[in-house]
Design a protein around this motif. Structure first.
Motif, PDB file in Angstrom:
ATOM      1  N   LEU A 232      11.424 -34.392 -32.163  1.00 41.73           N
ATOM      2  CA  LEU A 232      11.723 -35.381 -33.164  1.00 41.73           C
ATOM      3  C   LEU A 232      10.458 -34.792 -34.528  1.00 41.73           C
ATOM      4  CD1 LEU A 232      12.934 -37.892 -34.614  1.00 41.73           C
ATOM      5  CD2 LEU A 232      11.100 -39.210 -33.705  1.00 41.73           C
ATOM      6  N   MET A 233      11.019 -34.054 -35.508  1.00 40.80           N
ATOM      7  CA  MET A 233      10.026 -33.414 -36.279  1.00 40.80           C
ATOM      8  C   MET A 233      10.136 -33.837 -37.743  1.00 40.80           C
ATOM      9  SD  MET A 233      10.424 -29.237 -37.413  1.00 40.80           S
ATOM     10  CE  MET A 233      10.158 -28.821 -35.631  1.00 40.80           C
ATOM     11  N   THR A 234       8.903 -34.305 -38.253  1.00 42.63           N
ATOM     12  CA  THR A 234       8.570 -34.532 -39.744  1.00 42.63           C
ATOM     13  C   THR A 234       8.563 -33.068 -40.431  1.00 42.63           C
ATOM     14  OG1 THR A 234       7.908 -36.581 -39.270  1.00 42.63           O
ATOM     15  CG2 THR A 234       7.418 -35.786 -41.714  1.00 42.63           C
ATOM     16  N   ARG A 235       9.515 -32.752 -41.363  1.00 46.13           N
ATOM     17  CA  ARG A 235       9.311 -31.643 -42.152  1.00 46.13           C
ATOM     18  C   ARG A 235       8.515 -32.047 -43.334  1.00 46.13           C
ATOM     19  NH1 ARG A 235      11.659 -26.672 -40.882  1.00 46.13           N
ATOM     20  NH2 ARG A 235      13.366 -26.880 -39.061  1.00 46.13           N
ATOM     21  N   VAL A 236       7.420 -31.043 -43.487  1.00 46.99           N
ATOM     22  CA  VAL A 236       6.553 -31.506 -44.585  1.00 46.99           C
ATOM     23  C   VAL A 236       6.596 -30.385 -45.677  1.00 46.99           C
ATOM     24  CG1 VAL A 236       4.191 -32.182 -45.482  1.00 46.99           C
ATOM     25  CG2 VAL A 236       4.935 -32.853 -43.205  1.00 46.99           C
ATOM     26  N   VAL A 237       6.828 -30.515 -46.791  1.00 49.19           N
ATOM     27  CA  VAL A 237       6.484 -29.401 -47.984  1.00 49.19           C
ATOM     28  C   VAL A 237       5.925 -30.107 -49.188  1.00 49.19           C
ATOM     29  CG1 VAL A 237       8.588 -28.116 -47.042  1.00 49.19           C
ATOM     30  CG2 VAL A 237       9.013 -29.917 -48.823  1.00 49.19           C
ATOM     31  N   LYS A 238       5.450 -29.162 -49.945  1.00 50.76           N
ATOM     32  CA  LYS A 238       4.899 -29.551 -51.426  1.00 50.76           C
ATOM     33  C   LYS A 238       5.991 -30.068 -52.181  1.00 50.76           C
ATOM     34  CE  LYS A 238       0.759 -26.765 -51.247  1.00 50.76           C
ATOM     35  NZ  LYS A 238      -0.309 -25.925 -51.740  1.00 50.76           N
TER      36      LYS A 238
ATOM     37  N   SER B 273       3.411 -42.780 -45.101  1.00 46.74           N
ATOM     38  CA  SER B 273       4.650 -43.185 -44.679  1.00 46.74           C
ATOM     39  C   SER B 273       5.050 -42.543 -43.266  1.00 46.74           C
ATOM     40  CB  SER B 273       5.684 -42.933 -45.582  1.00 46.74           C
ATOM     41  OG  SER B 273       5.881 -41.430 -45.914  1.00 46.74           O
ATOM     42  N   ASP B 274       4.396 -41.197 -43.011  1.00 47.46           N
ATOM     43  CA  ASP B 274       4.898 -40.654 -41.540  1.00 47.46           C
ATOM     44  C   ASP B 274       3.938 -41.296 -40.588  1.00 47.46           C
ATOM     45  OD1 ASP B 274       6.273 -38.580 -40.223  1.00 47.46           O
ATOM     46  OD2 ASP B 274       4.377 -37.617 -39.903  1.00 47.46           O
TER      47      ASP B 274
ATOM     48  N   TRP C  78      15.389 -35.561 -48.431  1.00 50.59           N
ATOM     49  CA  TRP C  78      13.956 -35.600 -48.652  1.00 50.59           C
ATOM     50  C   TRP C  78      13.490 -36.892 -49.384  1.00 50.59           C
ATOM     51  CZ3 TRP C  78      10.946 -31.788 -46.687  1.00 50.59           C
ATOM     52  CH2 TRP C  78      11.605 -30.475 -46.204  1.00 50.59           C
ATOM     53  N   THR C  79      12.016 -37.299 -48.960  1.00 49.87           N
ATOM     54  CA  THR C  79      11.770 -38.516 -49.656  1.00 49.87           C
ATOM     55  C   THR C  79       9.951 -38.258 -50.240  1.00 49.87           C
ATOM     56  OG1 THR C  79      10.887 -39.430 -47.490  1.00 49.87           O
ATOM     57  CG2 THR C  79      13.065 -40.189 -48.367  1.00 49.87           C
ATOM     58  N   ASP C  80       9.588 -38.643 -51.369  1.00 46.22           N
ATOM     59  CA  ASP C  80       8.336 -38.348 -51.616  1.00 46.22           C
ATOM     60  C   ASP C  80       7.336 -39.343 -51.036  1.00 46.22           C
ATOM     61  OD1 ASP C  80       9.663 -36.200 -53.031  1.00 46.22           O
ATOM     62  OD2 ASP C  80       9.618 -37.451 -54.991  1.00 46.22           O
ATOM     63  N   ASP C  81       6.100 -38.868 -50.979  1.00 47.32           N
ATOM     64  CA  ASP C  81       5.020 -39.290 -50.547  1.00 47.32           C
ATOM     65  C   ASP C  81       3.799 -38.748 -50.793  1.00 47.32           C
ATOM     66  OD1 ASP C  81       2.586 -40.564 -49.148  1.00 47.32           O
ATOM     67  OD2 ASP C  81       3.995 -41.303 -47.524  1.00 47.32           O
ATOM     68  N   GLY C  82       3.387 -39.091 -52.229  1.00 43.98           N
ATOM     69  CA  GLY C  82       2.344 -38.618 -52.739  1.00 43.98           C
ATOM     70  C   GLY C  82       2.445 -37.199 -53.388  1.00 43.98           C
ATOM     71  N   ASP C  83       1.811 -36.053 -53.055  1.00 43.20           N
ATOM     72  CA  ASP C  83       2.061 -34.671 -53.221  1.00 43.20           C
ATOM     73  C   ASP C  83       2.844 -34.153 -52.571  1.00 43.20           C
ATOM     74  OD1 ASP C  83       0.378 -35.173 -55.532  1.00 43.20           O
ATOM     75  OD2 ASP C  83      -1.441 -34.501 -54.358  1.00 43.20           O
ATOM     76  N   VAL C  84       3.529 -34.649 -51.531  1.00 42.60           N
ATOM     77  CA  VAL C  84       4.383 -34.133 -50.472  1.00 42.60           C
ATOM     78  C   VAL C  84       5.620 -34.827 -50.423  1.00 42.60           C
ATOM     79  CG1 VAL C  84       2.628 -33.319 -49.077  1.00 42.60           C
ATOM     80  CG2 VAL C  84       3.613 -35.149 -48.525  1.00 42.60           C
ATOM     81  N   SER C  85       6.846 -33.955 -49.924  1.00 42.43           N
ATOM     82  CA  SER C  85       7.863 -34.571 -49.626  1.00 42.43           C
ATOM     83  C   SER C  85       8.059 -34.328 -48.206  1.00 42.43           C
ATOM     84  CB  SER C  85       9.418 -33.877 -50.552  1.00 42.43           C
ATOM     85  OG  SER C  85       8.929 -34.089 -51.838  1.00 42.43           O
ATOM     86  N   ILE C  86       9.143 -35.176 -47.362  1.00 41.71           N
ATOM     87  CA  ILE C  86       9.204 -35.500 -46.055  1.00 41.71           C
ATOM     88  C   ILE C  86      10.683 -35.535 -45.622  1.00 41.71           C
ATOM     89  CG2 ILE C  86       6.610 -35.874 -45.627  1.00 41.71           C
ATOM     90  CD1 ILE C  86       7.670 -38.676 -44.757  1.00 41.71           C
TER      91      ILE C  86
ATOM     92  N   VAL D 223       8.040 -45.818 -34.177  1.00 39.80           N
ATOM     93  CA  VAL D 223       8.632 -45.173 -33.151  1.00 39.80           C
ATOM     94  C   VAL D 223       7.893 -44.924 -31.517  1.00 39.80           C
ATOM     95  CG1 VAL D 223       9.523 -42.826 -32.359  1.00 39.80           C
ATOM     96  CG2 VAL D 223      10.031 -43.552 -34.681  1.00 39.80           C
ATOM     97  N   THR D 224       6.638 -44.723 -31.640  1.00 38.54           N
ATOM     98  CA  THR D 224       5.793 -44.618 -30.362  1.00 38.54           C
ATOM     99  C   THR D 224       5.562 -45.902 -29.507  1.00 38.54           C
ATOM    100  OG1 THR D 224       3.882 -44.424 -31.309  1.00 38.54           O
ATOM    101  CG2 THR D 224       5.041 -42.213 -30.916  1.00 38.54           C
ATOM    102  N   THR D 225       5.839 -46.910 -30.421  1.00 35.59           N
ATOM    103  CA  THR D 225       5.322 -48.149 -29.926  1.00 35.59           C
ATOM    104  C   THR D 225       6.625 -49.151 -29.495  1.00 35.59           C
ATOM    105  OG1 THR D 225       4.968 -49.443 -31.892  1.00 35.59           O
ATOM    106  CG2 THR D 225       3.034 -48.715 -30.663  1.00 35.59           C
ATOM    107  N   ARG D 226       7.790 -48.664 -29.952  1.00 39.87           N
ATOM    108  CA  ARG D 226       8.965 -49.445 -29.949  1.00 39.87           C
ATOM    109  C   ARG D 226       9.563 -49.436 -28.630  1.00 39.87           C
ATOM    110  NH1 ARG D 226      11.815 -47.692 -34.177  1.00 39.87           N
ATOM    111  NH2 ARG D 226      11.204 -49.528 -35.471  1.00 39.87           N
ATOM    112  N   SER D 227       9.648 -50.511 -27.912  1.00 40.38           N
ATOM    113  CA  SER D 227       9.983 -50.304 -26.672  1.00 40.38           C
ATOM    114  C   SER D 227      10.431 -51.840 -26.098  1.00 40.38           C
ATOM    115  CB  SER D 227       9.306 -49.921 -25.519  1.00 40.38           C
ATOM    116  OG  SER D 227       7.933 -50.607 -25.368  1.00 40.38           O
ATOM    117  N   PRO D 228      11.114 -52.209 -25.095  1.00 39.17           N
ATOM    118  CA  PRO D 228      11.344 -53.391 -24.236  1.00 39.17           C
ATOM    119  C   PRO D 228      10.153 -54.104 -24.310  1.00 39.17           C
ATOM    120  CG  PRO D 228      12.923 -51.746 -23.535  1.00 39.17           C
ATOM    121  CD  PRO D 228      12.136 -50.975 -24.128  1.00 39.17           C
TER     122      PRO D 228
END
Length: 260
Positions: A185-191, A52-53, A243-251, A60-65
């Motif tokens: 722009l930071m994605t925080r990742v935790v178990k 998902s990240d 926070w949202t879950d993705d597999g074994d992590v939450s982001i 995000v990096t491709t979105r442009s006019p």
């Protein structure tokens, strides 16, 4: 009479560092603890693949006019960490910062661009072909100056710094036009157990860290944490404050703006 100096070109939008981090507790002198932000282990990510990240990063990096490209600035090691079959990443201007700006790195980047364009043409048919472009620069400020000139010419929309650690550190030392209003722009990742408040089985092991710690980002005189609504406007899509879950992590995606 001295001639007036030529004004330095500026970027269309604030420079944005895009990064995924995980908290790592460091014990300093005595019992003082500091939360570092880990970004790597043994040259790769310290956590399992987070689909998902990765998708969020691509959007995000491709979105442009339609008539413009976003630029991504990266170090040589970060560029080489991209599978050869994918680099340079499509529909973005890939900017590689390296001391070997005129030697083998430049040659390889140019060959990568040519190879991908040839592959795209072979399978394109009537399809719209991806945009492939890359440049190599000997320094971060040189790269930003070149991008600012292209931004003035309505070619480049947003500029992202995507790593590694040395490029992040150099970006955070910027002053003047390039450093003003710099964003993270930071994605925080935790178990997953940590985010849910349950008993956890420890932190991710890291050997590479973002140049700023949580203590640094909590300095209200230097940094401001943006609301989820504001971050959503930055990236062009809704960003959840939870926070949202993705597999074994939450982001969770968060944003910071430099004040000084």
């Amino acid at each position: 009479m001295s001639q007036p100096s030529t004004p330095m070109p500026s970027l269309r939008n604030p420079l944005t560092l895009i990064v995924a981090t995980t908290p790592v507790t460091s014990t300093q002198t005595g019992t003082t603890k500091r939360t570092l932000l880990g970004i790597g282990k043994n040259g790769t990510l310290p956590w399992p693949r987070i689909k998902s990240d990765m998708n969020f990063f691509a959007r995000v990096t491709t979105r442009s006019p339609e008539t413009k490209l976003n630029a991504m600035i990266m170090g040589r090691k970060t560029y080489y960490s991209v599978p050869k079959s994918l680099r340079p990443l499509k529909d973005r201007l890939n900017v590689v910062v390296t001391r070997d700006a005129t030697g083998s790195v430049k040659d390889e980047v140019e060959k990568d661009v040519a190879r991908q364009k040839e592959k795209d043409a072979e399978k394109g048919g009537d399809k719209k072909l991806p945009q492939r472009d890359a440049l190599v620069s000997g320094g971060l400020e040189d790269a930003l100056t070149a991008l600012a000139q292209r931004s003035t010419g309505d070619d480049v929309e947003n500029v992202f710094v995507i790593g590694g650690g040395e490029i992040y550190a150099s970006s955070l030392r910027l002053s003047g036009a390039f450093g003003a209003g710099l964003r993270i722009l930071m994605t925080r990742v935790v178990k997953k157990q940590i985010a849910s408040g349950e008993k956890d089985d420890g932190e991710f092991d890291c050997d590479t860290f973002f140049p700023l710690s949580d203590d640094d980002l909590n300095d209200a005189e230097k940094w401001r944490e943006a609301s989820a609504a504001e971050v959503s406007r930055w990236v062009g899509e809704e960003v959840s404050p939870d926070w949202t879950d993705d597999g074994d992590v939450s982001i969770k995606v968060v944003g910071y703006e430099r004040l000084s």
